[in-house]
Write a protein that holds these residues in place. Structure first.
Motif, short mmCIF file in Angstrom:
data_model
loop_
_atom_site.label_atom_id
_atom_site.label_comp_id
_atom_site.label_asym_id
_atom_site.label_seq_id
_atom_site.Cartn_x
_atom_site.Cartn_y
_atom_site.Cartn_z
N ALA A 34 -0.48 3.15 -18.51
CA ALA A 34 0.64 4.10 -18.48
C ALA A 34 0.50 5.14 -17.38
O ALA A 34 1.49 5.74 -16.96
N GLY A 35 -0.70 5.35 -16.88
CA GLY A 35 -0.95 6.43 -15.93
C GLY A 35 -0.74 6.09 -14.48
O GLY A 35 -0.99 6.92 -13.61
N VAL A 36 -0.30 4.87 -14.18
CA VAL A 36 -0.13 4.47 -12.79
C VAL A 36 1.17 3.68 -12.63
O VAL A 36 1.58 2.97 -13.54
N SER A 37 1.81 3.85 -11.50
CA SER A 37 3.06 3.13 -11.24
C SER A 37 2.80 2.00 -10.24
O SER A 37 1.81 2.01 -9.51
N THR A 38 3.73 1.05 -10.20
CA THR A 38 3.60 -0.03 -9.22
C THR A 38 3.72 0.51 -7.79
O THR A 38 3.11 -0.02 -6.87
N ARG A 39 4.45 1.58 -7.62
CA ARG A 39 4.57 2.20 -6.30
C ARG A 39 3.21 2.72 -5.83
O ARG A 39 2.82 2.54 -4.68
N GLU A 40 2.46 3.34 -6.75
CA GLU A 40 1.12 3.84 -6.41
C GLU A 40 0.17 2.69 -6.09
O GLU A 40 -0.64 2.79 -5.18
N ILE A 41 0.29 1.60 -6.84
CA ILE A 41 -0.57 0.44 -6.58
C ILE A 41 -0.23 -0.17 -5.23
O ILE A 41 -1.13 -0.52 -4.45
N ALA A 42 1.05 -0.27 -4.92
CA ALA A 42 1.47 -0.80 -3.62
C ALA A 42 0.92 0.06 -2.49
O ALA A 42 0.41 -0.46 -1.49
N ALA A 43 0.99 1.37 -2.66
CA ALA A 43 0.45 2.28 -1.64
C ALA A 43 -1.06 2.12 -1.51
O ALA A 43 -1.61 2.07 -0.40
N GLU A 44 -1.76 2.03 -2.64
CA GLU A 44 -3.22 1.86 -2.65
C GLU A 44 -3.62 0.56 -1.95
O GLU A 44 -4.65 0.48 -1.30
N ALA A 45 -2.77 -0.47 -2.09
CA ALA A 45 -3.03 -1.76 -1.47
C ALA A 45 -2.66 -1.78 0.01
O ALA A 45 -2.93 -2.76 0.70
N GLY A 46 -2.01 -0.71 0.48
CA GLY A 46 -1.61 -0.66 1.88
C GLY A 46 -0.34 -1.42 2.18
O GLY A 46 -0.07 -1.77 3.34
N LEU A 47 0.47 -1.67 1.18
CA LEU A 47 1.74 -2.38 1.38
C LEU A 47 2.79 -1.39 1.87
O LEU A 47 2.79 -0.23 1.48
N ARG A 48 3.69 -1.87 2.67
CA ARG A 48 4.76 -0.99 3.18
C ARG A 48 5.76 -0.63 2.10
O ARG A 48 6.36 0.44 2.12
N ASN A 49 5.97 -1.56 1.17
CA ASN A 49 6.89 -1.30 0.06
C ASN A 49 6.49 -2.16 -1.13
O ASN A 49 5.58 -2.98 -1.05
N GLN A 50 7.20 -1.97 -2.22
CA GLN A 50 6.87 -2.69 -3.45
C GLN A 50 7.33 -4.14 -3.44
O GLN A 50 6.90 -4.92 -4.30
N ALA A 51 8.16 -4.53 -2.49
CA ALA A 51 8.69 -5.89 -2.48
C ALA A 51 7.56 -6.92 -2.41
O ALA A 51 7.62 -7.95 -3.09
N SER A 52 6.54 -6.65 -1.61
CA SER A 52 5.40 -7.58 -1.53
C SER A 52 4.70 -7.71 -2.87
O SER A 52 4.27 -8.80 -3.25
#
Length: 195
Positions: A34-52
Motif C-alpha cells: 500500500a505504501g508505494v505506487s506504480t509511478r514510483e516503481i517506474a521511476a525507481e526502475a528508470g523508466l520514462r513512463n508507466q507504459a513500459s
C-alpha cells in the motif's frame, strides 16, 4: 611473441522486466504494497513512463506477485540446494532444540531468532489472507515445510519406501515447495507473468 587474453564478452544487461522487478522488490520491501505506487516503481526502475511497466505487468498486484514469486523461487532453490548438500543440518537444529542443555537451547535461540524475526518482517509485506496474529504460525509452517522434510528423512523413507534425499525426490519436493509457498503467501500461480 605476446599472448593476448581472449576477449571476455560483457555480461548481458538485465531485461526491462528484471529491472522493473528489482525496483519493485526494493520499493515493496521498504514501504509495503500500500505504501508505494506504480509511478514510483517506474521511476525507481528508470523508466520514462508507466507504459513500459504495464507492458510487462497488468497491474500493481501482478507486479507485486511477480516480485514475490521470483524471490520465493530463488530463496527456495538456494535453501533446498544447501539442505540437499547438508541434509543433517535440520536434524541437528531439531536435536539442539530438544536437548535439555540450557546452553545449547540458548545457542539455538541466539542463532535462529534473528532468522525468524527477519522472516516475520518479510511475511508482514505479503498480501495473502493472513492476519498479523497468524504470521508466527505461517512462519513456523514454512520452516517445517522446508526443514522438516530433511529432518524427518529417515521416517519418510520408511513410509514412502524411497530415499527422500535422492535427486529425483528433492526435485519433486522443490516443485511442491515453490507451489505451496507461493500459494501460502497469496501469490496466484497464473498471475506471475503477463500474457
Amino acid at each position: 611473441m605476446s599472448v593476448r587474453a581472449a576477449a571476455v564478452p560483457a555480461p548481458e544487461p538485465p531485461s526491462t522486466r528484471d529491472v522493473i522487478l528489482d525496483a519493485a522488490e526494493r520499493c515493496f520491501a521498504e514501504r509495503g504494497f500500500a505504501g508505494v505506487s506504480t509511478r514510483e516503481i517506474a521511476a525507481e526502475a528508470g523508466l520514462r513512463n508507466q507504459a513500459s511497466l504495464y507492458h510487462h505487468f497488468t497491474d500493481k498486484r501482478a507486479l507485486y506477485e511477480a516480485a514475490l514469486a521470483r524471490g520465493v523461487e530463488r530463496t527456495v532453490d538456494r535453501l533446498l540446494d544447501y539442505l540437499a548438500a547438508h541434509p543433517h543440518l535440520p536434524r541437528l537444529i531439531q536435536r539442539a532444540g530438544l536437548d535439555d542443555s540450557r546452553s545449547l537451547r540458548t545457542a539455538v535461540r541466539t542463532l535462529l531468532r534473528p532468522l525468524y524475526t527477519h522472516g516475520l518482517r518479510l511475511l508482514q509485506g505479503a498480501v495473502g489472507p493472513w492476519e498479523p496474529a497468524d504470521l508466527p504460525h505461517l512462519a513456523t509452517g514454512l520452516y517445517h515445510l522446508l526443514f522438516g522434510y530433511f529432518a524427518n528423512a529417515a521416517l519418510l523413507e520408511v513410509i514412502v519406501d524411497e530415499d527422500p534425499r535422492s535427486p529425483a525426490a528433492v526435485a519433486r519436493q522443490r516443485r511442491f515447495l515453490k507451489a505451496a509457498v507461493t500459494q501460502l503467501l497469496g501469490v496466484a500461480p497464473g498471475a506471475r507473468r503477463r500474457g
